[in-house]
Scaffold this motif. Structure first.
Motif, short mmCIF file in Angstrom:
data_model
loop_
_atom_site.label_atom_id
_atom_site.label_comp_id
_atom_site.label_asym_id
_atom_site.label_seq_id
_atom_site.Cartn_x
_atom_site.Cartn_y
_atom_site.Cartn_z
N LEU A 262 52.33 48.85 52.67
CA LEU A 262 53.56 49.33 52.01
C LEU A 262 53.58 50.85 51.85
O LEU A 262 54.61 51.40 51.47
CB LEU A 262 53.71 48.66 50.64
N GLY A 263 52.46 51.50 52.08
CA GLY A 263 52.40 52.94 51.92
C GLY A 263 52.33 53.40 50.48
O GLY A 263 52.65 54.54 50.16
N ALA A 264 51.94 52.52 49.58
CA ALA A 264 51.82 52.84 48.16
C ALA A 264 50.65 52.03 47.61
O ALA A 264 50.69 50.80 47.63
CB ALA A 264 53.10 52.50 47.41
N ALA A 265 49.62 52.72 47.11
CA ALA A 265 48.39 52.04 46.68
C ALA A 265 48.65 50.98 45.62
O ALA A 265 47.98 49.95 45.59
CB ALA A 265 47.39 53.07 46.17
N ASP A 266 49.62 51.22 44.75
CA ASP A 266 49.92 50.26 43.67
C ASP A 266 51.43 50.05 43.62
O ASP A 266 52.09 50.36 42.64
CB ASP A 266 49.38 50.78 42.33
N LEU B 216 44.30 55.76 32.28
CA LEU B 216 43.27 56.51 33.02
C LEU B 216 42.79 55.69 34.22
O LEU B 216 42.68 56.22 35.34
CB LEU B 216 42.10 56.86 32.10
N VAL B 217 42.51 54.43 34.01
CA VAL B 217 42.09 53.56 35.10
C VAL B 217 43.18 53.47 36.15
O VAL B 217 42.92 53.55 37.35
CB VAL B 217 41.70 52.16 34.57
N ASP B 218 44.43 53.34 35.72
CA ASP B 218 45.57 53.26 36.64
C ASP B 218 45.65 54.50 37.52
O ASP B 218 45.96 54.40 38.70
CB ASP B 218 46.86 53.08 35.84
N ARG B 219 45.37 55.67 36.95
CA ARG B 219 45.46 56.92 37.71
C ARG B 219 44.22 57.21 38.56
O ARG B 219 44.33 57.79 39.63
CB ARG B 219 45.69 58.10 36.77
N LYS B 220 43.05 56.81 38.09
CA LYS B 220 41.80 57.25 38.72
C LYS B 220 41.17 56.23 39.67
O LYS B 220 40.51 56.62 40.62
CB LYS B 220 40.76 57.62 37.65
N VAL B 221 41.32 54.96 39.41
CA VAL B 221 40.69 53.94 40.25
C VAL B 221 41.71 53.52 41.31
O VAL B 221 42.77 53.01 40.98
CB VAL B 221 40.20 52.73 39.42
N LYS B 222 41.37 53.76 42.54
CA LYS B 222 42.32 53.55 43.64
C LYS B 222 42.06 52.25 44.38
O LYS B 222 41.05 51.59 44.19
CB LYS B 222 42.24 54.74 44.62
N LEU C 52 41.00 47.51 43.85
CA LEU C 52 40.29 47.40 42.58
C LEU C 52 41.10 48.04 41.46
O LEU C 52 41.21 47.48 40.37
CB LEU C 52 38.90 48.04 42.68
N GLY C 53 41.67 49.20 41.71
CA GLY C 53 42.49 49.86 40.70
C GLY C 53 43.71 49.05 40.32
O GLY C 53 44.08 48.97 39.14
N VAL C 54 44.34 48.44 41.33
CA VAL C 54 45.52 47.60 41.07
C VAL C 54 45.16 46.48 40.11
O VAL C 54 45.87 46.22 39.14
CB VAL C 54 46.07 47.02 42.40
N MET C 55 44.04 45.83 40.38
CA MET C 55 43.65 44.66 39.59
C MET C 55 43.07 45.04 38.23
O MET C 55 43.30 44.34 37.23
CB MET C 55 42.62 43.83 40.37
N LEU C 56 42.32 46.13 38.17
CA LEU C 56 41.56 46.45 36.97
C LEU C 56 42.43 46.86 35.78
O LEU C 56 42.15 46.47 34.64
CB LEU C 56 40.54 47.55 37.29
N ASP C 57 43.47 47.64 36.00
CA ASP C 57 44.28 48.08 34.85
C ASP C 57 44.97 46.89 34.16
O ASP C 57 45.10 46.86 32.95
CB ASP C 57 45.27 49.19 35.23
#
Length: 168
Positions: free
Chosen positions: A84-88, A134-140, A143-148
């Motif tokens: 989709l061209g968008a990490a989240d 912070l997790v939403d911005r820093k973890v890509k 994993l970042g999608v799921m973790l926040d």
């Protein structure tokens, strides 16, 4: 790469949804195609999914399944985010589904408790208080999608536990 909900990247389509199992999962079996509030729609999807799982599994069994669903989400959301061209991308809502399943395992029975759980989870998922933002911005990536959303689930569970303590 963009933050959740921004309009850059590709809008998910039915063709994308059906083109790969990762997309079908990440887009919440199609609920992520909703033109408005796909995260909320994904959270709602957790209700019937939980009811179906509860027919075959006790709460401990559902808890044991959640790491598998989380890992599946890391893979599916990572792959779909790249497509989709968008990490989240806001259309990816498997993160809400899995996180809210966790909340439902611990939600007391009754419509009022379920509504409170839903509202608390959505509040924390949208507001992203520390450290969720912070997790939403820093973890890509996946994993970042799921973790926040997992963190939002823990916040919602704390609120529910407090309410249960106060209300008896």
């Amino acid at each position: 790469m963009t933050d959740r909900g921004q309009s850059t990247g590709h809008r998910p389509s039915f063709a994308l949804l059906m083109s790969h199992p990762a997309h079908f999962i990440a887009l919440g079996f199609g609920t992520g195609l909703a033109p408005v509030a796909p995260g909320t729609i994904g959270t709602l999807l957790a209700f019937p999914l939980y009811a179906a799982l509860a027919r075959w599994l006790d709460p401990a069994g559902i808890l044991a399944l959640l790491p598998v669903l989380f890992g599946l989400g890391v893979w599916a959301c990572g792959r779909t985010g790249r497509a989709l061209g968008a990490a989240d991308h806001s259309g990816m809502n498997w993160d809400e589904v899995v996180a809210f399943l966790l909340v439902l395992v611990f939600t007391p029975p009754g419509l009022a408790w379920q509504a409170a759980a839903f509202c608390a989870f959505r509040l924390f998922d949208i507001a992203k208080p520390p450290p969720i933002g912070l997790v939403d911005r820093k973890v890509k990536g996946g994993l970042g999608v799921m973790l926040d959303d997992l963190l939002a689930a823990f916040y919602a569970l704390i609120v529910l536990a407090g309410a249960k303590f106060v209300l008896g």
